[in-house]
Each structure stands twice: as C-alpha cells, then as structure tokens.
Design an enzyme around this catalytic site. Structure first.
Site, PDB file in Angstrom:
ATOM      1  N   ARG A  17       7.182  -2.848   6.007  1.00 35.26           N
ATOM      2  CA  ARG A  17       8.602  -2.584   5.739  1.00 35.26           C
ATOM      3  C   ARG A  17       9.176  -1.452   6.596  1.00 35.26           C
ATOM      4  O   ARG A  17      10.379  -1.253   6.639  1.00 35.26           O
ATOM      5  CB  ARG A  17       8.791  -2.275   4.237  1.00 35.26           C
ATOM      6  CG  ARG A  17       8.619  -3.495   3.354  1.00 35.26           C
ATOM      7  CD  ARG A  17       8.430  -3.141   1.888  1.00 35.26           C
ATOM      8  NE  ARG A  17       7.056  -2.752   1.588  1.00 35.26           N
ATOM      9  CZ  ARG A  17       6.622  -2.422   0.371  1.00 35.26           C
ATOM     10  NH1 ARG A  17       7.451  -2.394  -0.648  1.00 35.26           N
ATOM     11  NH2 ARG A  17       5.349  -2.085   0.180  1.00 35.26           N
ATOM     12  N   ASP A 108       1.159   6.846   0.892  1.00 34.56           N
ATOM     13  CA  ASP A 108       2.590   6.868   1.192  1.00 34.56           C
ATOM     14  C   ASP A 108       3.388   7.629   0.137  1.00 34.56           C
ATOM     15  O   ASP A 108       4.584   7.450  -0.005  1.00 34.56           O
ATOM     16  CB  ASP A 108       3.124   5.436   1.357  1.00 34.56           C
ATOM     17  CG  ASP A 108       3.024   4.610   0.087  1.00 34.56           C
ATOM     18  OD1 ASP A 108       2.432   5.089  -0.906  1.00 34.56           O
ATOM     19  OD2 ASP A 108       3.530   3.474   0.078  1.00 34.56           O
TER      20      ASP A 108
HETATM   21  C1  UD1 Z   1       2.194   0.061  -5.282  1.00 36.06           C
HETATM   22  C2  UD1 Z   1       1.812  -0.365  -6.683  1.00 36.06           C
HETATM   23  C3  UD1 Z   1       3.052  -0.339  -7.558  1.00 36.06           C
HETATM   24  C4  UD1 Z   1       3.654   1.050  -7.546  1.00 36.06           C
HETATM   25  C5  UD1 Z   1       3.908   1.533  -6.133  1.00 36.06           C
HETATM   26  C6  UD1 Z   1       4.248   3.011  -6.169  1.00 36.06           C
HETATM   27  C7  UD1 Z   1      -0.080  -1.946  -6.485  1.00 36.06           C
HETATM   28  C8  UD1 Z   1      -0.499  -3.350  -6.522  1.00 36.06           C
HETATM   29  N1  UD1 Z   1       1.239  -1.703  -6.650  1.00 36.06           N
HETATM   30  O1  UD1 Z   1       3.093  -0.871  -4.732  1.00 36.06           O
HETATM   31  O2  UD1 Z   1       2.741  -0.691  -8.892  1.00 36.06           O
HETATM   32  O3  UD1 Z   1       4.862   1.048  -8.303  1.00 36.06           O
HETATM   33  O4  UD1 Z   1       2.741   1.392  -5.315  1.00 36.06           O
HETATM   34  O5  UD1 Z   1       4.628   3.496  -4.907  1.00 36.06           O
HETATM   35  O6  UD1 Z   1      -0.924  -1.075  -6.329  1.00 36.06           O
HETATM   36  N2  UD1 Z   1      -3.151  -0.124   0.699  1.00 36.06           N
HETATM   37  C9  UD1 Z   1      -4.444  -0.226   1.160  1.00 36.06           C
HETATM   38  N3  UD1 Z   1      -5.022  -1.462   1.229  1.00 36.06           N
HETATM   39  C10 UD1 Z   1      -4.374  -2.594   0.841  1.00 36.06           C
HETATM   40  C11 UD1 Z   1      -3.048  -2.455   0.371  1.00 36.06           C
HETATM   41  C12 UD1 Z   1      -2.477  -1.231   0.295  1.00 36.06           C
HETATM   42  O7  UD1 Z   1      -5.081   0.760   1.522  1.00 36.06           O
HETATM   43  O8  UD1 Z   1      -4.961  -3.658   0.933  1.00 36.06           O
HETATM   44  C13 UD1 Z   1      -2.539   1.209   0.632  1.00 36.06           C
HETATM   45  C14 UD1 Z   1      -1.302   1.338   1.490  1.00 36.06           C
HETATM   46  O9  UD1 Z   1      -1.642   1.825   2.775  1.00 36.06           O
HETATM   47  C15 UD1 Z   1      -0.444   2.347   0.718  1.00 36.06           C
HETATM   48  C16 UD1 Z   1      -0.883   2.161  -0.711  1.00 36.06           C
HETATM   49  O10 UD1 Z   1      -2.122   1.458  -0.679  1.00 36.06           O
HETATM   50  O11 UD1 Z   1      -0.694   3.673   1.113  1.00 36.06           O
HETATM   51  C17 UD1 Z   1       0.134   1.395  -1.549  1.00 36.06           C
HETATM   52  O12 UD1 Z   1       0.372   0.123  -0.960  1.00 36.06           O
HETATM   53  P1  UD1 Z   1       1.832  -0.485  -0.899  1.00 36.06           P
HETATM   54  O13 UD1 Z   1       1.753  -1.788  -0.217  1.00 36.06           O
HETATM   55  O14 UD1 Z   1       2.787   0.513  -0.381  1.00 36.06           O
HETATM   56  O15 UD1 Z   1       2.104  -0.732  -2.450  1.00 36.06           O
HETATM   57  P2  UD1 Z   1       3.516  -0.891  -3.178  1.00 36.06           P
HETATM   58  O16 UD1 Z   1       4.051  -2.233  -2.893  1.00 36.06           O
HETATM   59  O17 UD1 Z   1       4.373   0.264  -2.865  1.00 36.06           O
HETATM   60 CA    CA Z   2       4.241   1.986  -1.435  1.00 30.18          CA
END
Ligand code: UD1
Ligand code: CA
Length: 429
Positions: A17, A108
């Site tokens: 995004r 993040d």
């Molecule tokens: C996530 C939460 C959501 C919460 C939000 C808060 C989940 C499923 N959802 O959503 O409930 O309200 O954060 O900000 O957890 N990442 C990895 N590996 C992956 C996927 C993600 O390391 O396979 C890391 C990303 O780099 C990031 C963090 O996890 O730093 C969160 O991932 P992101 O995709 O931003 O989750 P949200 O959609 O924001």
């Molecule tokens: Ca996030």
C-alpha cells in the site's frame, strides 16, 4: 537478569500500500527507519531475545534494525514466502526459545510508547497462567484494523480481520493494534493450529487470542488511551501523519529540556539531536539526526543543519545558512546565506553574509579550518582544503584559493585573494 521475555518483531511484509520499491519498514520517520523505532520499543522490555522476521528487502532491513539495536544482537529469521502474520511467527518459532512470555510487535507501528508496552506485559502477568494480553484502541477511524469482538457481558471473544467482518462487526469501534503478549508455552502449542481459511487466505496471528478463549484461558485487553500511539503505517499518507505525531513528541522533549522553540509547527528536528538549554530555535528550521547544539545558541529562522554539525555554546546560525559536517565554535556567527561544509570554525569568529566554503571539487570533499577571532567578509568564497588562521580578515567578495597561504592576523582581499600589506590593511580596517 533474565526477564523471561522474547520479543518478536514482524517486518517481512512488502508494504504494497506504500506503492514504493523500498521495503515499508525502511521508510524514514524523523531521521530513522520505521523499524528502528520498533526496535527501540523492543529494547525497552529488556528482553532476553529479540527476534526479527524479515522477508521483502531482508538484506537491508536486517542491518538497519541491527544498527538501531546497537550491542543487543537480533536473531534474524527470514520468512519466504510471506503467508501472513501468524505464519511469520510460525517461521520464527525455533528462534523464540522457551521464554515465559512472548511479546509480538509489528514493524509498522513506530508510535507505541514503552510505558504502554510495560502496561500490557503487567496486565498479562496479572491475568494468571496461560494468559494472553492484547492491546486495543478506539481510533477516530477504525477502517483497516481488525475489530475486537466481545460477548454479551463485554468479555473478549476474538479478533476479526476487517475483510472477514460482517456488516455489524464493521461498526465495532474497538480495534486490534497488533501488539500482543502471549504466554510462551501456549503460543508454541497453538501456533501450528492456525489455519488460512479466511478472506485473505493468510495465517492470521489474530486468531490466537480467540483460540485461547475457546480453550478457557484468560485474555486481557489493554485499551490505549492515546489512540495516536496506535497508528500503523500502511500508506504514504499515514507515514506523514505518524511523522507529525513523532515530531511533536521530539519537540516536546526539547522544550522540557529548556530549548526555546518559537514555532513548533514549522520546526523539524529529527531523532537523537542534542540541544542545550537556553538555545533559541526560530521558525522554518530543519535539524537532522547527528547534530549537536550547545547552550544559549540561536538557530534560524530558515536554517538547515545536516548531519555532523556541531554548534558550540552561544553560536548563532541564521537565515538560509546550511551546515554539514561542520563545527561552529563558541560565540561564532554565520547568520546569513552561508554554506558551511566540512568546515571547522573556531570561537568568536564572524562569517559574513553570503560566505561559501567550497568543499567539493567535483570529485572529492575537502576540509577547511578557520581559527578564532576571524572576520570573514561578506561574499567570501573559501576553496577547500584551506586554512584561515586566528585573527585573519577577508575583504568582501574575496576568493581565497588553496594556495593563499594565510598567516595569523593577515588580511586578504580580491579575486584571487591576496595579502594586503599591514599598513593598507590598517587603513582599510
Ligand atoms: C494487522 C492485523 C490487524 C491490526 C493491524 C494493526 C493481522 C492478520 N492483522 O493488519 O488486526 O488491526 O495489523 O496495525 O495480523 N508481516 C510479516 N509477514 C507476513 C505478513 C505481515 O512479517 O507474512 C508483517 C508486516 O511487515 C507488518 C506487520 O506484519 O510489519 C503487519 O502486517 P500488515 O500487512 O501491515 O497487517 P495489517 O493489514 O495492518
Ligand atoms: Ca499494518
């Protein structure tokens, strides 16, 4: 002393995004990458281990995070492919060890405060064996967050990701922040049971608290009073909003230390800048990380201080003055339209309006040293490397070439600048 805590930082995602080629967690926020702020949160917990999960841009994210961690070694785990936040912790399971508790942070979320994390850990600890702690908040706009679903008595039931929410659930104001404190043994037992049977086909970490409820284990939530802490950075616009919040915090800290900041709205001071008490910072000023400013200085308006700048006590830099990798000695002034690059200026020296220290010859940067009590006339250009010894004067518009060979007390004028004989110098002065 062992704290019994492992912290896992998730930073493998691409950050689609952001629409940027740079991995999301490397985008800068007030002078350091997002992930560095999260590493600082992790360090605040005095954890026995800090595990960093990387994927996209792993080769850059790991070193950036390690730099922020200083002497605390990070255990870096690569998640490839990235199948969700739950999958990220599954991949890291072997590196977690067998701690009493595991705190999970998302890379993040730079704005979370150490005190809030401590509160979460204390609440999880107080909730008894096997408990899970979940941090929640009620932001003005809950869109994009997972929602906290509660039962009739207000008891925690589960977290539902936005894309899996029913219309009714979408109206829930309380959201999941992605900050958890798990019981170590329960986490390791439950992780393999996560499924990807959901709208995004991902393994959600957010399913774990709901699983705990099903197993009859306690789940406590800590509701963040200051929802600004909750802001996750998913888009460039959110990065700008987060910068605003972080900047306000940094400025507040300086003001508490006695720095007079005339207009916080137009003052940009990055992470880790040192400023002495009684220093006056005037509007439209940008001070980067790696700058040290003494006491009783005046900075601005419209000043740009870049990394490696040192202003000793009572030094003054003003309108359209830029400094990089330079020292301005005690009581010295460079108040108008000046570039100080790779220059060391002594005490009580006056740098006239429009002075340029020409440090770059097109290939290499060179240094200049200016002594104490020097008077640099307006519009002087000093070609580096060079030396302006103590008590030297340059006339307006002088171009001081490398071969000038100035001695203490000399006066130099003209283009290229030449030494004025003593008598003429006395008359001119
Ligand atoms: C996530 C939460 C959501 C919460 C939000 C808060 C989940 C499923 N959802 O959503 O409930 O309200 O954060 O900000 O957890 N990442 C990895 N590996 C992956 C996927 C993600 O390391 O396979 C890391 C990303 O780099 C990031 C963090 O996890 O730093 C969160 O991932 P992101 O995709 O931003 O989750 P949200 O959609 O924001
Ligand atoms: Ca996030």
């Amino acid at each position: 002393m062992a704290s019994g805590t492992t912290v896992v930082i998730l930073a493998a995602g691409k950050g689609t995004r952001m629409r940027s080629r740079r991995p999301k967690v490397l985008h800068p926020l007030c002078g350091r990458p997002l992930v560095a702020w999260v590493v600082e949160q992790a360090l605040s917990l005095s954890a026995d281990r800090v595990v960093l999960v990387v994927g996209h841009g792993a080769g850059e994210v790991g070193p950036a995070a390690q730099e922020a961690a200083g002497s605390t070694p990070l255990e870096v785990v690569v998640q490839e492919p990235q199948l969700g936040t739950g999958h990220a912790v599954q991949v890291a399971a072997h590196a977690i060890g067998d701690p009493k508790r595991v705190v999970v942070l998302y890379g993040d979320m730079p704005l979370l405060r150490a005190e809030s994390l401590a509160e979460l850990v204390a609440a999880q600890n107080a909730a008894g064996p096997g408990a899970t702690g979940v941090m929640t908040a009620r932001p003005e706009d809950p869109r994009g967050y997972g929602r906290i679903v509660r039962g009739a008595e207000g008891e925690f039931e589960c977290i539902t990701e936005e894309k899996d929410c029913t219309g009714e659930e979408l109206a829930i104001a309380e959201v999941n922040l992605g900050v958890y404190c798990f019981d170590g043994a329960s986490l390791k037992r439950d992780l393999p049971a996560l499924s990807n049977d959901n709208a995004q086909g991902e393994y959600y970490l957010t399913d774990l608290p709901g699983m705990a409820v099903t197993q009859g284990r306690p789940v406590v939530t800590v509701d963040l009073a200051d929802h600004h802490e909750a802001a996750g950075v998913n888009t460039v616009a959110q990065l700008a909003d987060a910068r605003w919040v972080m900047q306000a915090r940094i400025l507040e800290q300086h003001m508490e230390g006695g720095v007079l900041i005339e207009d916080p709205a137009t003052t940009y001071i990055d992470y880790g800048v040192e400023i002495g008490a009684g220093t006056h910072v005037l509007p439209c000023t940008y001070v980067h990380t790696g700058v040290k400013i003494g006491e009783g200085c005046e900075v601005g308006p419209f000043t740009h201080l870049r990394s490696g700048t040192v202003l000793e006590d009572a030094a003054q830099v003003g309108n359209f003055t830029e400094c990089k990798n330079s020292t301005l000695g005690a009581g010295s002034k460079a108040k108008h339209l000046t570039y100080l690059g790779d220059t060391h200026v002594g005490a009580k020296t006056n740098i006239g309006a429009g002075t340029i220290f020409a440090n770059y010859d097109g290939r290499t940067k060179h240094k200049t040293k200016v002594g104490d009590g020097v008077f640099v006339g307006s519009g002087t250009i000093v070609v580096a490397p060079n030396l302006l010894p103590d008590g030297v004067t340059t006339g307006a518009g002088a171009v001081v070439t490398r071969s000038a060979g100035m001695q203490p007390g000399d006066t130099y004028v003209g283009v290229p600048a030449r030494r004025l004989p003593q008598r003429a110098a006395a008359e001119e002065g």
